[in-house]
Each structure stands twice: as structure tokens, then as C-alpha cells.
Design a protein around this motif. Structure first.
Motif, PDB file in Angstrom:
ATOM      1  N   ILE A 408       3.872   4.434   1.414  1.00 22.11           N
ATOM      2  CA  ILE A 408       4.268   3.213   0.205  1.00 22.11           C
ATOM      3  C   ILE A 408       5.410   2.416   0.826  1.00 22.11           C
ATOM      4  O   ILE A 408       6.210   2.261  -0.088  1.00 22.11           O
ATOM      5  N   SER A 409       5.561   2.350   2.221  1.00 21.48           N
ATOM      6  CA  SER A 409       6.761   1.843   2.674  1.00 21.48           C
ATOM      7  C   SER A 409       6.769   0.178   2.203  1.00 21.48           C
ATOM      8  O   SER A 409       5.756  -0.194   1.954  1.00 21.48           O
ATOM      9  N   GLN A 410       7.735  -0.293   2.289  1.00 17.67           N
ATOM     10  CA  GLN A 410       8.033  -1.703   2.112  1.00 17.67           C
ATOM     11  C   GLN A 410       7.624  -2.318   0.747  1.00 17.67           C
ATOM     12  O   GLN A 410       6.789  -3.168   0.795  1.00 17.67           O
ATOM     13  N   ASN A 411       8.026  -1.299  -0.163  1.00 18.78           N
ATOM     14  CA  ASN A 411       7.892  -2.023  -1.477  1.00 18.78           C
ATOM     15  C   ASN A 411       9.462  -2.005  -2.211  1.00 18.78           C
ATOM     16  O   ASN A 411      10.284  -1.989  -1.568  1.00 18.78           O
ATOM     17  N   LEU A 431       4.370  11.516   4.357  1.00 21.48           N
ATOM     18  CA  LEU A 431       4.729  10.549   3.262  1.00 21.48           C
ATOM     19  C   LEU A 431       5.821   9.414   3.845  1.00 21.48           C
ATOM     20  O   LEU A 431       6.915   9.869   4.263  1.00 21.48           O
ATOM     21  N   ASN A 432       5.314   8.132   3.725  1.00 19.80           N
ATOM     22  CA  ASN A 432       6.135   7.190   4.191  1.00 19.80           C
ATOM     23  C   ASN A 432       6.848   6.261   3.035  1.00 19.80           C
ATOM     24  O   ASN A 432       6.198   5.809   2.151  1.00 19.80           O
ATOM     25  N   LEU A 433       8.204   6.450   2.776  1.00 17.95           N
ATOM     26  CA  LEU A 433       8.876   5.990   1.587  1.00 17.95           C
ATOM     27  C   LEU A 433       9.828   4.991   2.475  1.00 17.95           C
ATOM     28  O   LEU A 433      10.832   4.646   1.517  1.00 17.95           O
ATOM     29  N   SER A 434       9.636   4.589   3.507  1.00 17.93           N
ATOM     30  CA  SER A 434      10.781   3.970   4.153  1.00 17.93           C
ATOM     31  C   SER A 434      10.554   2.335   3.632  1.00 17.93           C
ATOM     32  O   SER A 434       9.946   2.001   2.820  1.00 17.93           O
ATOM     33  N   SER A 435      11.802   1.851   3.737  1.00 21.91           N
ATOM     34  CA  SER A 435      12.067   0.452   3.437  1.00 21.91           C
ATOM     35  C   SER A 435      11.840   0.289   1.474  1.00 21.91           C
ATOM     36  O   SER A 435      11.096  -0.596   1.424  1.00 21.91           O
ATOM     37  N   LEU A 453       8.302  13.145   6.759  1.00 14.95           N
ATOM     38  CA  LEU A 453       8.789  12.175   5.864  1.00 14.95           C
ATOM     39  C   LEU A 453       9.578  11.087   6.268  1.00 14.95           C
ATOM     40  O   LEU A 453      10.742  11.401   7.147  1.00 14.95           O
ATOM     41  N   ASP A 454       9.283   9.989   5.815  1.00 16.83           N
ATOM     42  CA  ASP A 454      10.042   8.767   6.425  1.00 16.83           C
ATOM     43  C   ASP A 454      10.938   8.109   5.326  1.00 16.83           C
ATOM     44  O   ASP A 454      10.185   7.666   4.244  1.00 16.83           O
ATOM     45  N   LEU A 455      12.158   8.171   5.315  1.00 19.08           N
ATOM     46  CA  LEU A 455      12.945   7.764   4.154  1.00 19.08           C
ATOM     47  C   LEU A 455      13.889   6.628   4.833  1.00 19.08           C
ATOM     48  O   LEU A 455      14.846   6.222   4.245  1.00 19.08           O
TER      49      LEU A 455
HETATM   50  C1  LIG Z   1       6.399   4.098   8.017  1.00 17.41           C
HETATM   51  O1  LIG Z   1       6.153   3.026   7.712  1.00 17.41           O
HETATM   52  C2  LIG Z   1       6.753   1.968   8.726  1.00 17.41           C
HETATM   53  C3  LIG Z   1       6.433   0.410   8.477  1.00 17.41           C
HETATM   54  O2  LIG Z   1       6.656   0.115   7.138  1.00 17.41           O
HETATM   55  C4  LIG Z   1       6.499   2.419  10.016  1.00 17.41           C
HETATM   56  O3  LIG Z   1       7.251   1.488  10.929  1.00 17.41           O
HETATM   57  C5  LIG Z   1       6.844   3.702  10.338  1.00 17.41           C
HETATM   58  O4  LIG Z   1       6.574   3.867  11.787  1.00 17.41           O
HETATM   59  C6  LIG Z   1       6.272   4.558   9.299  1.00 17.41           C
HETATM   60  N1  LIG Z   1       6.457   5.785   9.532  1.00 17.41           N
HETATM   61  C7  LIG Z   1       5.814   6.962   9.861  1.00 17.41           C
HETATM   62  C8  LIG Z   1       6.238   8.328  10.006  1.00 17.41           C
HETATM   63  O5  LIG Z   1       4.602   6.919  10.191  1.00 17.41           O
END
Ligand SMILES: *[C@@H]1O[C@H](CO)[C@@H](O)[C@H](O)[C@H]1NC(C)=O
Length: 795
Positions: A408-411, A431-435, A453-455
Motif C-alpha cells: 500500500i505504498s505511495q498513498n 508489508l510495504n507501507l513506504s511513501s 516491512l518497508d516504511l
Molecule cells: C515498496 O514499494 C516501493 C514502491 O512504492 C518499492 O520501491 C519498494 O521496493 C517496495 N518494497 C518492497 C520491500 O518490496
């Protein structure tokens, strides 16, 4: 150009508008790139060893043997987007190595052939050929992997020569006038694994070409426009319908599709009942309304449907009908990306979806709200949408009992932990919570079994004390936040990869490596490190774990403060252990002082330090004084360095010790027994020789005091010598003289003794050297009549 002989270099020559890039690597590869330079001819002065030549996007209209004749090493020639009209493949007859030729997007109409060329990649697509440019000789190109063709007439017979080749990929671009005379079966002799047919642009699809006869496993069709004049899209539909028979076909891709909603659904329905397993559509424009017909999902081979980049000029169409068609699809994988989709409904029954990718749409938190039918779903991407509240996503996930990966990154997601609901699905591993807009509070509610976990790129300032215990967490990315310190691994006992670059970590805790025993890789560069004592321990620990573990080391790790070391790589930052450890500092100073005191005491007791000190003191005084006395004055009248007076009792010391030690250094000594003039009184003699000598040495001992001193007292009293300064006097104390043994009328002697202005004869042999050196320094001076070696009395 001939001077080029280094193994690897790269340079650019700018000649007016022409920029030439030459890249030489590994000795045998030479790439020359001159794109977009308005060239009208192939340049004449190319390096003869060129292996790759890129002349694309110029205005070259002719290609002759002489242009490429000398480039015997040429393997790759790229000349797309030029103005070639005629090609004689024979021009390459001397380029025996040539295997890649790209002449796409030219104006070629005619081609003449040559037997011995053997290309691997030959691209003649997007040209002005009428019939397909396939020579008999192409049949010999046994290595051919890619063949790009174009023509307005495609006939079975023209394809015949290459029917026996097995080409990996064939691109067939149909010219603008294609379709007037059509041979529907023409594709059947093209033997390839992957066929890409580009139909004429902007023309409605009214072709009778039978794409189902292809042997390809993968079929790509570009420029499909239908459903406007021909409302039912009947030509294209019948082409798809025929695909049912082609059991080989596994992948179908449609590019640049312009159609109506109804036709789109119809196409989807048709493909549903073909053997196609992977269906993909990209760049689609949809118009018109939708008739809500039911969709027949039964009996499909389809596994994955991907739709990228859709624009629709209709706004008030029955969205739920469309969402319903998608969400109830009985396939495993569905991608819908780059559309303006606002919502997606829950499947009406247990869905076989394993993979859903809704990247880059306009989905809100309402998506899959209370949806209990996505029970098989393993991967869900809602990247780049309009999600806002993490609570809603947590609720959504709670029903997805198989979900392992959620992106759910980039929200614009925030989390407030006030509501205290934390019902993440337990199955979640990635879980991708980045951006997003998350703060440290997110750590209070995370999926308990998450491994990755990507934050990164959020608003985390600190990780709170009380956090969810994530015992399975292996990879944590908190890059590009505002963290001030490294997290401890108390709550993350399995952590092995930490990314924390681009934060505000100034003095990372040194015990990080103790706390995080399992760490395999840490990326902590680009933080504003404060290079002080505290950092030392951390840098030391970083250094101990090897370079593989510390990503970006040493380049991205530099000191930010204090100002004096700003920009210094952490690798080169050193602080002495002393300046950093107060206890150590105090101990060191204390120990040093103790040792010094011990040395002093030792010297004092064992080596009679005071005696040495006095000797040194006298030595320096002598030196000092000697410098002040004008030489000329001394040289005048003096015959001896020293007059020595002693008692007869001490004469053996004088003869055995004093004389040899002074005379070996050319010091002239006057002794009364040697030099006294008979007939003169003793006092007269004394006065005479004292005046002719630079110094007078008195060897003091109890005997001397008893027998001799009286003469001197008399003399001194007479001449008042002491008042001029006692500089000329040297008293050597041979044996200690007790104060009481000095007769009371010897005032001068008493004062001299009291002032201790005498040289003590040391008993220890080890001190004799220094004693003599000191004495010699006192009396050594350059005398006038050096040549005279005997001392005799004058006048
Ligand atoms: C999470 O998403 C971003 C793009 O929004 C991407 O660059 C990143 O690699 C992703 N992270 C993982 C752990 O997959």
C-alpha cells in the motif's frame, strides 16, 4: 583516431552539431554513437576497429559498400529513423562479422539480396515496402533470432523462403495500404515462437487476416480500432473467435486499442474461451455506453489478465457492472493499472484470485471493505492510490486470511492508534507501507508475523518504547524518515537487514550490534553523523562487521559535525582513546606522575642526583660567563690555564688524577714545585703566578687548611682579590672539611664554604668523568702564546 590504444576510455568530440561518442572497452569492443546529428552520409573517418555503430535518427539516404567496407569488425549497425530508400544487402559482403542490422523506420521500398550474409537480428520494419522484403537468400540465415518486416501486401508465397527457419520473434508491420488485396492464410508459413503484428494506424479493423494459423506461442497485435463504423467489431471478433482452434497459443497481447465498452467486454468474453492463458491489454481508449449483458466465465484457460493504461471518455456508465465483471473473474491473477478506477467490489462468492495488482488508480479506503470472499488472495497491491487511513486497511486485511504480501505504498496513509484496534491478518509476511504519512505510532500495530516491512519515506521521528513484538521481522526499511537513532532489536529479535539511510541519526547507539545479533546487512549512510567520542564505538563496531554487512560503506558515511570535520569519511575519523575516556585519562596522568617521582627518587638515592645537579648548574654558569669575557683581554698576559695550589699531603692526587686529566686536553697547569722561582718569597711567587694564570685551583683538604691557607688569606687580604670577584677561584673539595675545623680567623674560607661554591671530588668512580669535564670546561680558554709548551717565568 589511430592514436587510440588505451584499453578502456570514453570521450566525446563535438564537431559543430555532430557529437561522436566513442566507447572502447575490453580492448575488442568499440562503440561509436552519432545519433541525431543531421548526417546525410555515413562518416568517412570512423575508427576501423568499430564493432558497434549507431547512426540512428539522421538524414542518411544512401548506404554504399564504400561506407562500411573498411569496418571489418562491425557487428552491430543501427540506422533506424533515417531516409534510406534502397538497400543492397551486398554492401555488407565484406562485413563478415555483421550480425545485427536495424534499418527500421526508413523509407525502404526496394531491397536487393546477397547470398552470404548471416544475420541474427534483421529489422526492416516500418518501411515503405509493398511486398514483404524477403529474399530467397534469407532462407540461409540459420542464426536468425529476430526478423522485422513490413509490407502492404502479405502473401503466403512471399513468406515461403523462411518457412523452414525457426525464428524466435517476428515483427510484421502492415503498411498503410494493407488490406486491399489480402491473403488470409499468409501467416501460416511464418515459423516463430513470438509474432507481433502491427496493423495500420487509425484505420478501423476490417481485415480478414487469419491470426489463428500462426504457430506462435505468443501473439501480439498492435493498433486495434473497432466498434465504431462496424458496431459489432465483427472483423476483429471473428479473428479472435478463430483463436479457439489454436491450442498452442498461450500469450495474447493487445496494444493501442481504441474501441467501445461493449466491444471491449465482447473481446474479453471471446478471449475467455480461447486457449490463451495470459492476456494483456495496454493503452486502451474506451468510448460509449455499456449494455449490461451477463458474462460467461465458464470453461476458461485464462490464468492472468493484465490491463495497463486505460482512458475512458464516458463518465456516467454503470461502474458496478464493470467492477462486478472484473471482481467475479475466475482467474488467479488480475492486474488493472493506470486507469482511473475509483472502486472495486468484493467478489460475490469465494474467489480464486491469488494475485491482484491495482497499482496507480484512484481507489479509496472503501475498497474491499468487509470483503470475505478473497480467501485465497496471497498478493495485493494497492500502490499509488488514494488510501488514507491505516485502520481501514487493517480491517480490510483482517478478512483476507491467506494474504501474504500487501503493498500500500505511495498513498497518503496515516495512523492514529487511539482507536486501539489492531486486527491485521496473521498471514501477512511482507508489508510495504513506504511513501505514506505514517509516524512512529505505526509500530504499535503491525502484522505479528511480518518478515519484511518497508516504511521508507514516511514521517517517523522515533520508534516508541512500547511496540508490537515482531519476532519474525527480518528486513526493516526505515530509510528517508527523521529517526534520530538506530532501533534496538529488543522487539525485533530476528532482524537481519536494516535500511536506515537518509535519516537524522547523529550519534547511533554503540550497543546496536549487541542488541541486534542477527544483523547481516545495515545501510545507514547519508545520516548527519556527529563525529565525537560517542561515535567512536559505533564506527569501531561497524569496522568489525565486514564490508558486505555495511552497505554503502565507506562512501555514504561522512561526518556532518563538528564543523571542523564536516565531510570527513567516517572511515578516516579517529579519536585517540585517551581523549575519549576520562577515567583512562586520569589514570594515565596519575601513573605517569608516579613513575616520574619514582625515577627522581631512585636517581636521588642511587646516583646522588643533587651532586649531578650542582655540577650541571656550575657547568652552565661557566659557559654563560665564558661567553661574556672578551677573548683579547684574556689572551693578554696569560701563560697558564690554571695555577694549582695544594698541600704536600695531596700531591699524589694532583699528580695522578688532576694533571693527567687536564693536560690530556692541552690545558697548561702551573704547579709551585715545578715553576716557583727560587729566591722569591712564597707569597710573591703565588701572586706572580696567579696573575699569569686564567684560573686558580685550590685543592682543599684538612691538610691544606692547616698548612697552606694562611698564605692565601694574607695574599687575598693584601690584594683585595675577592672584592674584584671570585671568578678566578676554583675550589676543589678533596675531602670533607668539618666547619668546626676551620680556624675562626679564616673568614673568606668560611664564606666560600658556606656558599658551597666549590667542586666536590666524588668518591664514586662513575662520577669522575663528569667532574673532569666540568673542570676542564671552566678553565679551557684559548691562550695567546699557544706554541709555547713549557711554562716558565717571565720578568
Ligand atoms: C515498496 O514499494 C516501493 C514502491 O512504492 C518499492 O520501491 C519498494 O521496493 C517496495 N518494497 C518492497 C520491500 O518490496
Amino acid at each position: 583516431m589511430t592514436k587510440i590504444n588505451s584499453i578502456s576510455f570514453y570521450f566525446i568530440i563535438v564537431l559543430g552539431l555532430i557529437s561522436i561518442k566513442i566507447q572502447l572497452s575490453g580492448g575488442s569492443e568499440l562503440t561509436v554513437k552519432i545519433p541525431r546529428a543531421n548526417l546525410t552520409h555515413v562518416p568517412k573517418d570512423l575508427p576501423l576497429t568499430t564493432t558497434t555503430l549507431d547512426l540512428s535518427q539522421n538524414n542518411i539516404s544512401e548506404l554504399q559498400t564504400s561506407d562500411v567496407l573498411l569496418l571489418s569488425k562491425l557487428r552491430v549497425l543501427m540506422m533506424s529513423y533515417n531516409r534510406l530508400q534502397y538497400l543492397d544487402i551486398g554492401v555488407f559482403k565484406f562485413n563478415m562479422e555483421l550480425e545485427y542490422l536495424d534499418l527500421s523506420h526508413n523509407e525502404l521500398r526496394v531491397i536487393s539480396c546477397y547470398p552470404t550474409v548471416n544475420f541474427k537480428h534483421l529489422d526492416l520494419s516500418f518501411n515503405a515496402f509493398d511486398a514483404l522484403p524477403i529474399c530467397k537468400e534469407f532462407g540461409n540465415m540459420s542464426q536468425l533470432k529476430f526478423l522485422g518486416l513490413s509490407g502492404s501486401k502479405v502473401q503466403s508465397s512471399s513468406v515461403q523462403p523462411i518457412a523452414h527457419l525457426n525464428i524466435s520473434k517476428v515483427l510484421l508491420v502492415l503498411g498503410d495500404t494493407y488490406g486491399e488485396v489480402e491473403d488470409p492464410e499468409s501467416l501460416q508459413h511464418i515459423s516463430t515462437g513470438s509474432l507481433h503484428i502491427v496493423f495500420p494506424e487509425k484505420r478501423e479493423f476490417r481485415f480478414i487476416l487469419d491470426v489463428s494459423v500462426t504457430m506462435a506461442i505468443s501473439l501480439e497485435l498492435s493498433n486495434i480500432k473497432c466498434g465504431f463504423e462496424d458496431k459489432e467489431c465483427s472483423y476483429f471478433s471473428s479473428a479472435l473467435f478463430k483463436l479457439r482452434k489454436n491450442l498452442r497459443l498461450s500469450n495474447l497481447t493487445l496494444n493501442n486499442v481504441e474501441t467501445t465498452w461493449n466491444s471491449f467486454i465482447k473481446v474479453l468474453q471471446l478471449v475467455w474461451h480461447t486457449p490463451v492463458k495470459y492476456f494483456s491489454i495496454s493503452n486502451m481508449k474506451l468510448q460509449d455506453q455499456v449494455d449490461q449483458r451477463s458474462f460467461n466465465y465458464s470453461g476458461t484457460s485464462l490464468k492472468a489478465l493484465s490491463i495497463y493504461q486505460v482512458v475512458s471518455n464516458v463518465f456516467n456508465f454503470p461502474q458496478h457492472y464493470i467492477y462486478g465483471i472484473f471482481s467475479n473473474m475466475n482467474i488467479q491473477s488480475f492486474t488493472l493499472s493506470g486507469t482511473h478506477m475509483l472502486h472495486m467490489t468484493c467478489p460475490s462468492q469465494a474467489s480464486p484470485f491469488l494475485y491482484l495488482d491495482f497499482t496507480d488508480n484512484l481507489l479509496t479506503d472503501m475498497v474491499f471493505e468487509d470483503c470475505r470472499n478473497l480467501i485465497n488472495l496471497k498478493t495485493l497491491s494497492l500502490q499509488k492510490n488514494q488510501l488514507k487511513k491505516l485502520e481501514n486497511i487493517i480491517f480490510m486485511s483482517a478478512e483476507m486470511t491467506s494474504l501474504q504480501k500487501l503493498d500500500i505504498s505511495q498513498n497518503s496513509i496515516r495512523y492514529s492508534d487511539e482507536e486501539n484496534v489492531c486486527s491485521w491478518t496473521e498471514s501477512l509476511l511482507v508489508l510495504n507501507l513506504s511513501s505514506n504519512m505514517l509516524t512512529g505510532s505505526v509500530f504499535r500495530c503491525l502484522p505479528p508475523k511480518v518478515k519484511v516491512l518497508d516504511l521508507h519515506n514516511n514521517r517517523i521521528k522515533s520508534i516508541p518504547q512500547k511496540v508490537t513484538k515482531l519476532e519474525a521481522l527480518q528486513e526493516l526499511n526505515v530509510a528517508s524518515n527523521s529517526l534520530m537513532d538506530l532501533p534496538g532489536c529488543g522487539a525485533f529479535s530476528s532482524l537481519s537487514v536494516l535500511v536506515i539511510e537518509h535519516n537524522s541519526v547523529s550519534h547511533p547507539s554503540a550497543d546496536f550490534f549487541q542488541s541486534c545479533q542477527k544483523i547481516r546487512s545495515i545501510t545507514a549512510g547519508n545520516n548527519p553523523f556527529q563525529c565525537t567520542c560517542e561515535l567512536r564505538e559505533f564506527v569501531k563496531n561497524l569496522g568489525q562487521v565486514s564490508g558486505e554487512v555495511v552497505e554503502g560503506w565507506p562512501d555514504s558515511y561522512t561526518c556532518d559535525s563538528p564543523e571542523s570535520v564536516k565531510g570527513t569519511p567516517l572511515q578516516d575519523f579517529h579519536m585517540s582513546p585517551l581523549s575519549c575516556d576520562t577515567v583512562l585519562l586520569i589514570v594515565t596522568i596519575g601513573v605517569t606522575l608516579l613513575v616520574l617521582a619514582a625515577i627522581v627518587a631512585f636517581l636521588y638515592y642511587c646516583f646522588d642526583l643533587p651532586w649531578y645537579l650542582r655540577m650541571m648548574c656550575q657547568w652552565t654558569q661557566t659557559r654563560h660567563r665564558a661567553r661574556k669575557i672578551p677573548i683579547e683581554e684574556l689572551q693578554r698576559n696569560l701563560q697558564f690555564h690554571a695555577f694549582v695550589s695544594y698541600s704536600g699531603h695531596d700531591s699524589s692526587w694532583v699528580k695522578n688524577e688532576l694533571l693527567p686529566n687536564l693536560e690530556k686536553d692541552d690545558i697548561r697547569v702551573c704547579l709551585h714545585e715545578r715553576h716557583f722561582i727560587p729566591g722569591k718569597s712564597i707569597v710573591e711567587n703565588i701572586i706572580h703566578f696567579i696573575e699569569k694564570s686564567y684560573k686558580s685551583i685550590f685543592v682543599l683538604s684538612p691538610h691544606f687548611i692547616q698548612s697552606e691557607w694562611c698564605h692565601y688569606e694574607l695574599y687575598f687580604a693584601h690584594h683585595n682579590l675577592f672584592h674584584k670577584g671570585s671568578d678566578n677561584l676554583i675550589l676543589i673539595l678533596l675531602e670533607p672539611i668539618p666547619q668546626y675545623s676551620i680556624p675562626s680567623n679564616y673568614h673568606k674560607l668560611k664564606t666560600l664554604m658556606a656558599r658551597r661554591t666549590y667542586l666536590e671530588w666524588p668518591v664514586e668512580k662513575s662520577k669522575h668523568g663528569l667532574f673532569w669535564a666540568n673542570l676542564r670546561a671552566t678553565i679551557k680558554v684559548k691562550l695567546g702564546n699557544q706554541a709555547e709548551t713549557t711554562c716558565h717565568l717571565q720578568g
